[in-house]
Design a protein around this motif. Structure first.
Motif, mmCIF file in Angstrom:
data_model
loop_
_atom_site.group_PDB
_atom_site.id
_atom_site.type_symbol
_atom_site.label_atom_id
_atom_site.label_comp_id
_atom_site.label_asym_id
_atom_site.label_seq_id
_atom_site.Cartn_x
_atom_site.Cartn_y
_atom_site.Cartn_z
ATOM 1 N N MET A 1 40.151 -73.666 -54.767
ATOM 2 C CA MET A 1 38.868 -73.087 -55.283
ATOM 3 C C MET A 1 38.397 -72.002 -54.629
ATOM 4 N N ILE B 1 39.049 -75.318 -50.568
ATOM 5 C CA ILE B 1 38.012 -74.309 -50.889
ATOM 6 C C ILE B 1 38.227 -73.097 -49.929
ATOM 7 N N ILE C 1 35.487 -69.462 -53.820
ATOM 8 C CA ILE C 1 34.072 -69.308 -53.924
ATOM 9 C C ILE C 1 33.566 -68.092 -53.295
ATOM 10 N N ILE D 1 39.859 -71.021 -59.740
ATOM 11 C CA ILE D 1 40.522 -72.370 -59.307
ATOM 12 C C ILE D 1 41.990 -72.104 -59.357
ATOM 13 N N ILE E 1 31.659 -69.815 -58.229
ATOM 14 C CA ILE E 1 33.183 -70.182 -58.210
ATOM 15 C C ILE E 1 33.786 -68.974 -58.866
ATOM 16 N N VAL F 1 28.185 -73.950 -60.169
ATOM 17 C CA VAL F 1 29.294 -74.310 -59.708
ATOM 18 C C VAL F 1 29.656 -75.574 -60.325
#
Lengths: 377, 517
Positions: B475, B286, B477, B485, B482, B274
């Motif tokens: 971003m 996120i 996840i 982004i 990840i 990450v």
């Protein structure tokens, strides 16, 4: 519900609803009513099962608890002795550390005090004897709580079992010492220590004519302790940390409280106060060590603490109540006017305590009875 | 013969102490209909449904099922009357299989084989994707939900109540659930769905019943409704549903995370590779399926999660000094002068202490200041009163235990405290979960305010519509990695939804060729 009347609509008879909050006088009223009902139930049971006059029994109870001045002082002192253990346990309980090892911690404190009284007089000056005795009793109690505390903090072991098992070690250690230190070897009785010199005895307060002279200091020590614990829990940073750790360890970690440190610090204090109880029992009351010196206070104090919702000031009331009942029960059992033994006296105590604890339900919940007309016809 | 609804409520009232949860609510649902129950938090939606499913019992009022008055005083009564509820928090036994959970608690001979067959046939009928012999702990959230739904169908429920079923699902899973619900409706089932997501109401339901502050407001045909009509009915006044998004003002790097690796107790990675940067004056969103490592990431930054490798660097806005936050405790981080605020997902279990009052909760961060052994309650009391008035916290007083407050007010207390310490980095995990529209917008505004004050805001969200409206960058996840982004201004929620499941797919379809871009 019976299933045959499928077409009839019937409300259940009653419903239990959680109360949002309750005004103080209502909860006080509920408690008073609970005690009154308990007394009526006990009276009925007494009448039906034993055929004895319940009024006579209650008279005996009151007589046993406060029948004369000496009894009143005894009542107050025993209240204090139970209260001080309750204070100790409450510190742990607030942190959700279920310290049921009060018994062992008290006994260790008592052993330490006894050892000082037995071996130090003549070797150190008097004031040093007292200092060493106090310190060793507190430390002994603290160590007995610290061991399970360390395991809890670092290995997350179950403190309930651990503290419980520590009791048996202390209990048997005390039994061994009463054998080892017994006056006439083998009879397992240490006997009153320093009967002549009173070395290591708590001093009397007041003159010969004052009945409470040997009780007052013990009571005062516990009273001060109660205020200290109350302030410590409510107004000190330590007390705040205890609450946070007890309510939620996650929150404690989130704000950066060192949880291990708080657990260890608190169990040390908790154990030390139990050690203090042991010290008072030896230096202030019995002036000797016996295997049953702890008198079940390590466990009874659990009820004291819970019944008072962990509030040190309320705990004075709950321990008074329990000791009052105990004292009364003893008198009931020994009263020649009543043909009852201590088993029945314990039943009476049990019923009353059951009602007092049981009424908490009605303080937290409300019961609503069916309002609508019954089954349609 | 006159028309008989499948379910009819007449004048239902329910009080908890002095709080009226439902007042004289009357509504009905038809056979073969999807009825949405819409309302803000604390409007009494769940309480009302709990009375139909036997969790609570009404103080007064009547319930009719297929025209017959019934008394429902336990979940069993509810099932006997063909009512089944799928709760927000699943009630399943983790170590048992799907089929075992489904037959659990039923009377009669226990025959697992026939149960498995029956479960499979229900699944086939409605298009569920389920393995009856899979253990619950091996299941994803959406699979668990499927088990809950089949559990209810297995008990022959004709009226299904779902309490915020989409809160934990990805957009794709939500679509799948809606397909299943539509199929059930075609089979003649009555579906009642509690939600406060307007677009779901509009796309799924036939009619919408609106509750406000425990009162029944109206029922609207979905075909005649739109977002603003529904909002107005729900809130009682017109409110604007636009979230502002100002251009970030001279963003500079504030927090740099590099190659973070965190392991769970079993030693498997919960965060892997990450790397990202949070900038001042910017909201970094996120996105991801719940449990993809969002919590661990924020906790790692806050000093609550052990980091196996990687760096977290904080750049002080005044001195430009680079501080390494890795393996520091929250206290050490604070002592470095890093003003890091964190609104955790678990508000009452982590961010606040439920049994303490607002004043004592204000002290959580600051009680240790100063040398005195005693607490100073004056400052926290002032702060509590200030937050109560400025954030419009509804509470009897500052000395009310926070657990007694409603979800939105709890969150205002928590966010208020975290903002009060004038942070330079503000992390918020699901700050609007379970909040009503008004409170949600207040929280968005607060985040925007912090952004304009130059704070680096990290916002973990679940509502993709909000993420794409609020965040400067998002971003994504997935399974602790990840997945990408993206720019909040140009990306769409479909794009983000796809990225959310990217890592999951490559994870489960081991052996098939990797389709990474």
């Amino acid at each position: 519900m019976t299933g045959n009347n499928t077409n009839k609509v019937k409300d259940p008879l009653l419903h239990i609803i959680k109360r949002g909050s309750i005004v103080w006088w209502k909860s006080a009223l509920i408690r008073v009513v609970a005690i009154l009902i308990a007394l009526v139930v006990v009276a009925l049971i007494t009448l039906v099962i034993t055929g004895q006059n319940p009024i006579e029994m209650y008279k005996a109870m009151i007589d046993g608890a406060i029948g004369n001045e000496l009894r009143i002082w005894n009542l107050l002192q025993d209240t204090a002795l139970l209260l001080v253990v309750g204070l100790a346990l409450t510190l742990s309980f607030k942190m959700r550390f279920w310290n049921i090892g009060g018994q062992g911690q008290i006994i260790m404190g008592a052993i330490a005090a006894t050892a000082c009284m037995k071996f130090l007089p003549g070797k150190v000056p008097d004031f040093a004897l007292y200092l060493i005795m106090i310190a060793s009793a507190l430390i002994a109690g603290a160590i007995w709580a610290l061991v399970p505390g360390l395991f809890k903090a670092f290995l997350n072991t179950n403190e309930t079992l651990f503290t419980l098992m520590m009791n048996y070690i202390a209990l048997n250690f005390a039994a061994f010492l009463t054998f080892r230190w017994s006056k006439n070897s083998g009879n397992n009785v240490i006997g009153i220590l320093n009967r002549k010199t009173h070395a290591g005895w708590f001093p009397d307060i007041g003159g010969e004519g004052f009945v409470g002279r040997s009780f007052l200091l013990n009571i005062l020590i516990v009273f001060v302790m109660m205020l200290i614990v109350f302030v410590y829990l409510k107004y000190s940073k330590h007390g705040y940390e205890i609450s946070v750790v007890g309510e939620s360890e996650k929150t404690a970690r989130y704000i950066g409280i060192n949880v291990k440190k708080v657990i260890i610090r608190t169990v040390i204090i908790s154990g030390a106060i139990c050690g203090l109880a042991g010290l008072i029992l030896v230096s202030g009351v019995h002036h000797t060590l016996t295997t049953d010196i702890e008198g079940g206070r390590g466990f009874t104090a659990i009820i004291v603490s819970w019944m008072a919702h962990f509030n040190p000031l309320y705990m004075a009331l709950t321990s008074f109540l329990i000791v009052f009942l105990e004292k009364g029960a003893i008198q009931v059992a020994s009263s020649p006017a009543l043909n009852l033994d201590d088993n029945f006296a314990n039943i009476v105590t049990g019923i009353i305590i059951l009602f007092i604890i049981g009424c908490e339900f009605f303080i937290n919940y409300k019961i609503v009875f069916r309002k609508r007309k019954g089954g349609a016809s | 013969m006159e028309h008989i609804p499948a379910l009819e409520l007449k004048n239902i009232t329910k009080k908890f102490g002095s709080i009226v949860a439902n007042n004289n609510v009357s509504l009905s649902a038809e056979k073969g209909e999807i009825l949405a129950i819409l309302g803000e938090n604390g409007s009494g939606k769940t309480t009302l449904m709990n009375m139909i499913s036997g969790i609570y019992f009404p103080d007064s009022g009547q319930i009719f099922i297929n025209g017959k008055e019934v008394v429902i005083s336990s979940p069993k009564d509810a099932f006997d009357n063909g009512v089944g509820m799928i709760h927000q928090h699943f009630k399943l036994v983790d170590v048992l299989t799907a089929a075992e959970n489904i037959v659990l608690g039923l009377d009669g001979r226990f025959n697992l084989k026939s149960a498995v067959k029956e479960v499979a046939s229900i699944a086939g009928k409605y298009g569920f994707d389920i393995d009856p012999l899979k253990k619950i702990y091996e299941m994803s959230v959406s699979e668990k939900q499927t088990v809950e739904i089949i559990k209810v169908l297995y008990r022959n429920a004709d009226i299904l109540i779902l309490d915020e079923p989409t809160a934990v699902l990805t957009p794709q899973e939500t679509d799948k659930l809606f397909d299943v619900l539509r199929r059930m409706k075609d089979e003649g089932k009555t579906i009642i769905i509690i939600t406060h997501k307007l677009h779901e109401v509009l796309s799924l339901s036939d009619r919408v019943a609106v509750l406000r502050k425990g009162e029944y407001i109206c029922t609207i045909k979905t075909s005649e409704a739109n977002e603003s009509v529904l909002t107005e009915a729900m809130v009682g006044k017109k409110i604007s549903l636009n979230i502002e998004r100002a251009e970030p003002k001279d963003p500079v790097d504030r927090l740099i995370v590099q190659d973070l690796l965190c392991l769970n107790r079993e030693g498997t990675p919960v965060l892997q590779d990450v790397s990202f940067t949070a900038r001042s004056g910017e909201i970094l969103g996120i996105a991801g399926i719940a449990g993809s490592g969002q919590r661990e990431l924020l906790e790692a930054i806050a000093g609550l999660q052990h980091i196996s490798s990687g760096e977290i660097t904080y750049i002080d806005p005044k001195t430009d000094k680079h501080e390494n936050l890795r393996d520091k405790t929250p206290v050490q981080i604070r002592q470095l002068g890093v003003r890091l605020s964190f609104v955790p997902e678990d508000r009452l279990g982590m961010g606040l202490v439920g049994n303490m009052d607002i004043v004592d909760n204000m002290m959580l961060r600051s009680y240790g200041k100063g040398k005195s052994v005693f607490l100073k309650r004056k400052e926290p009391r002032d702060l509590a009163n200030e937050i109560i008035s400025s954030l419009e916290v509804v509470t009897p007083s500052a000395s009310t235990p926070v657990r007694r407050l409603s979800g939105g007010n709890v969150q205002k207390v928590l966010v208020g405290r975290e903002i009060a310490s004038t942070p330079t980095v503000l992390m918020a995990a699901y700050p609007v979960r379970g909040l009503d529209i008004n409170s949600s917008y207040m929280i968005y505004n607060l985040l925007n305010q912090q952004k304009s004050n130059g704070v680096a805001v990290i916002f973990v969200g679940e509502d993709l519509d909000v993420l794409v409206e609020l965040c400067d960058r998002i971003m994504i996840i997935g399974s602790g990695r990840i997945a990408g982004i993206v720019d909040g201004r140009t990306s769409t929620k479909e794009q983000i939804g796809l990225l959310m499941t990217k890592n999951v797919k490559t994870h489960t379809e081991k052996g098939t060729e990797d389709v990474s871009q």
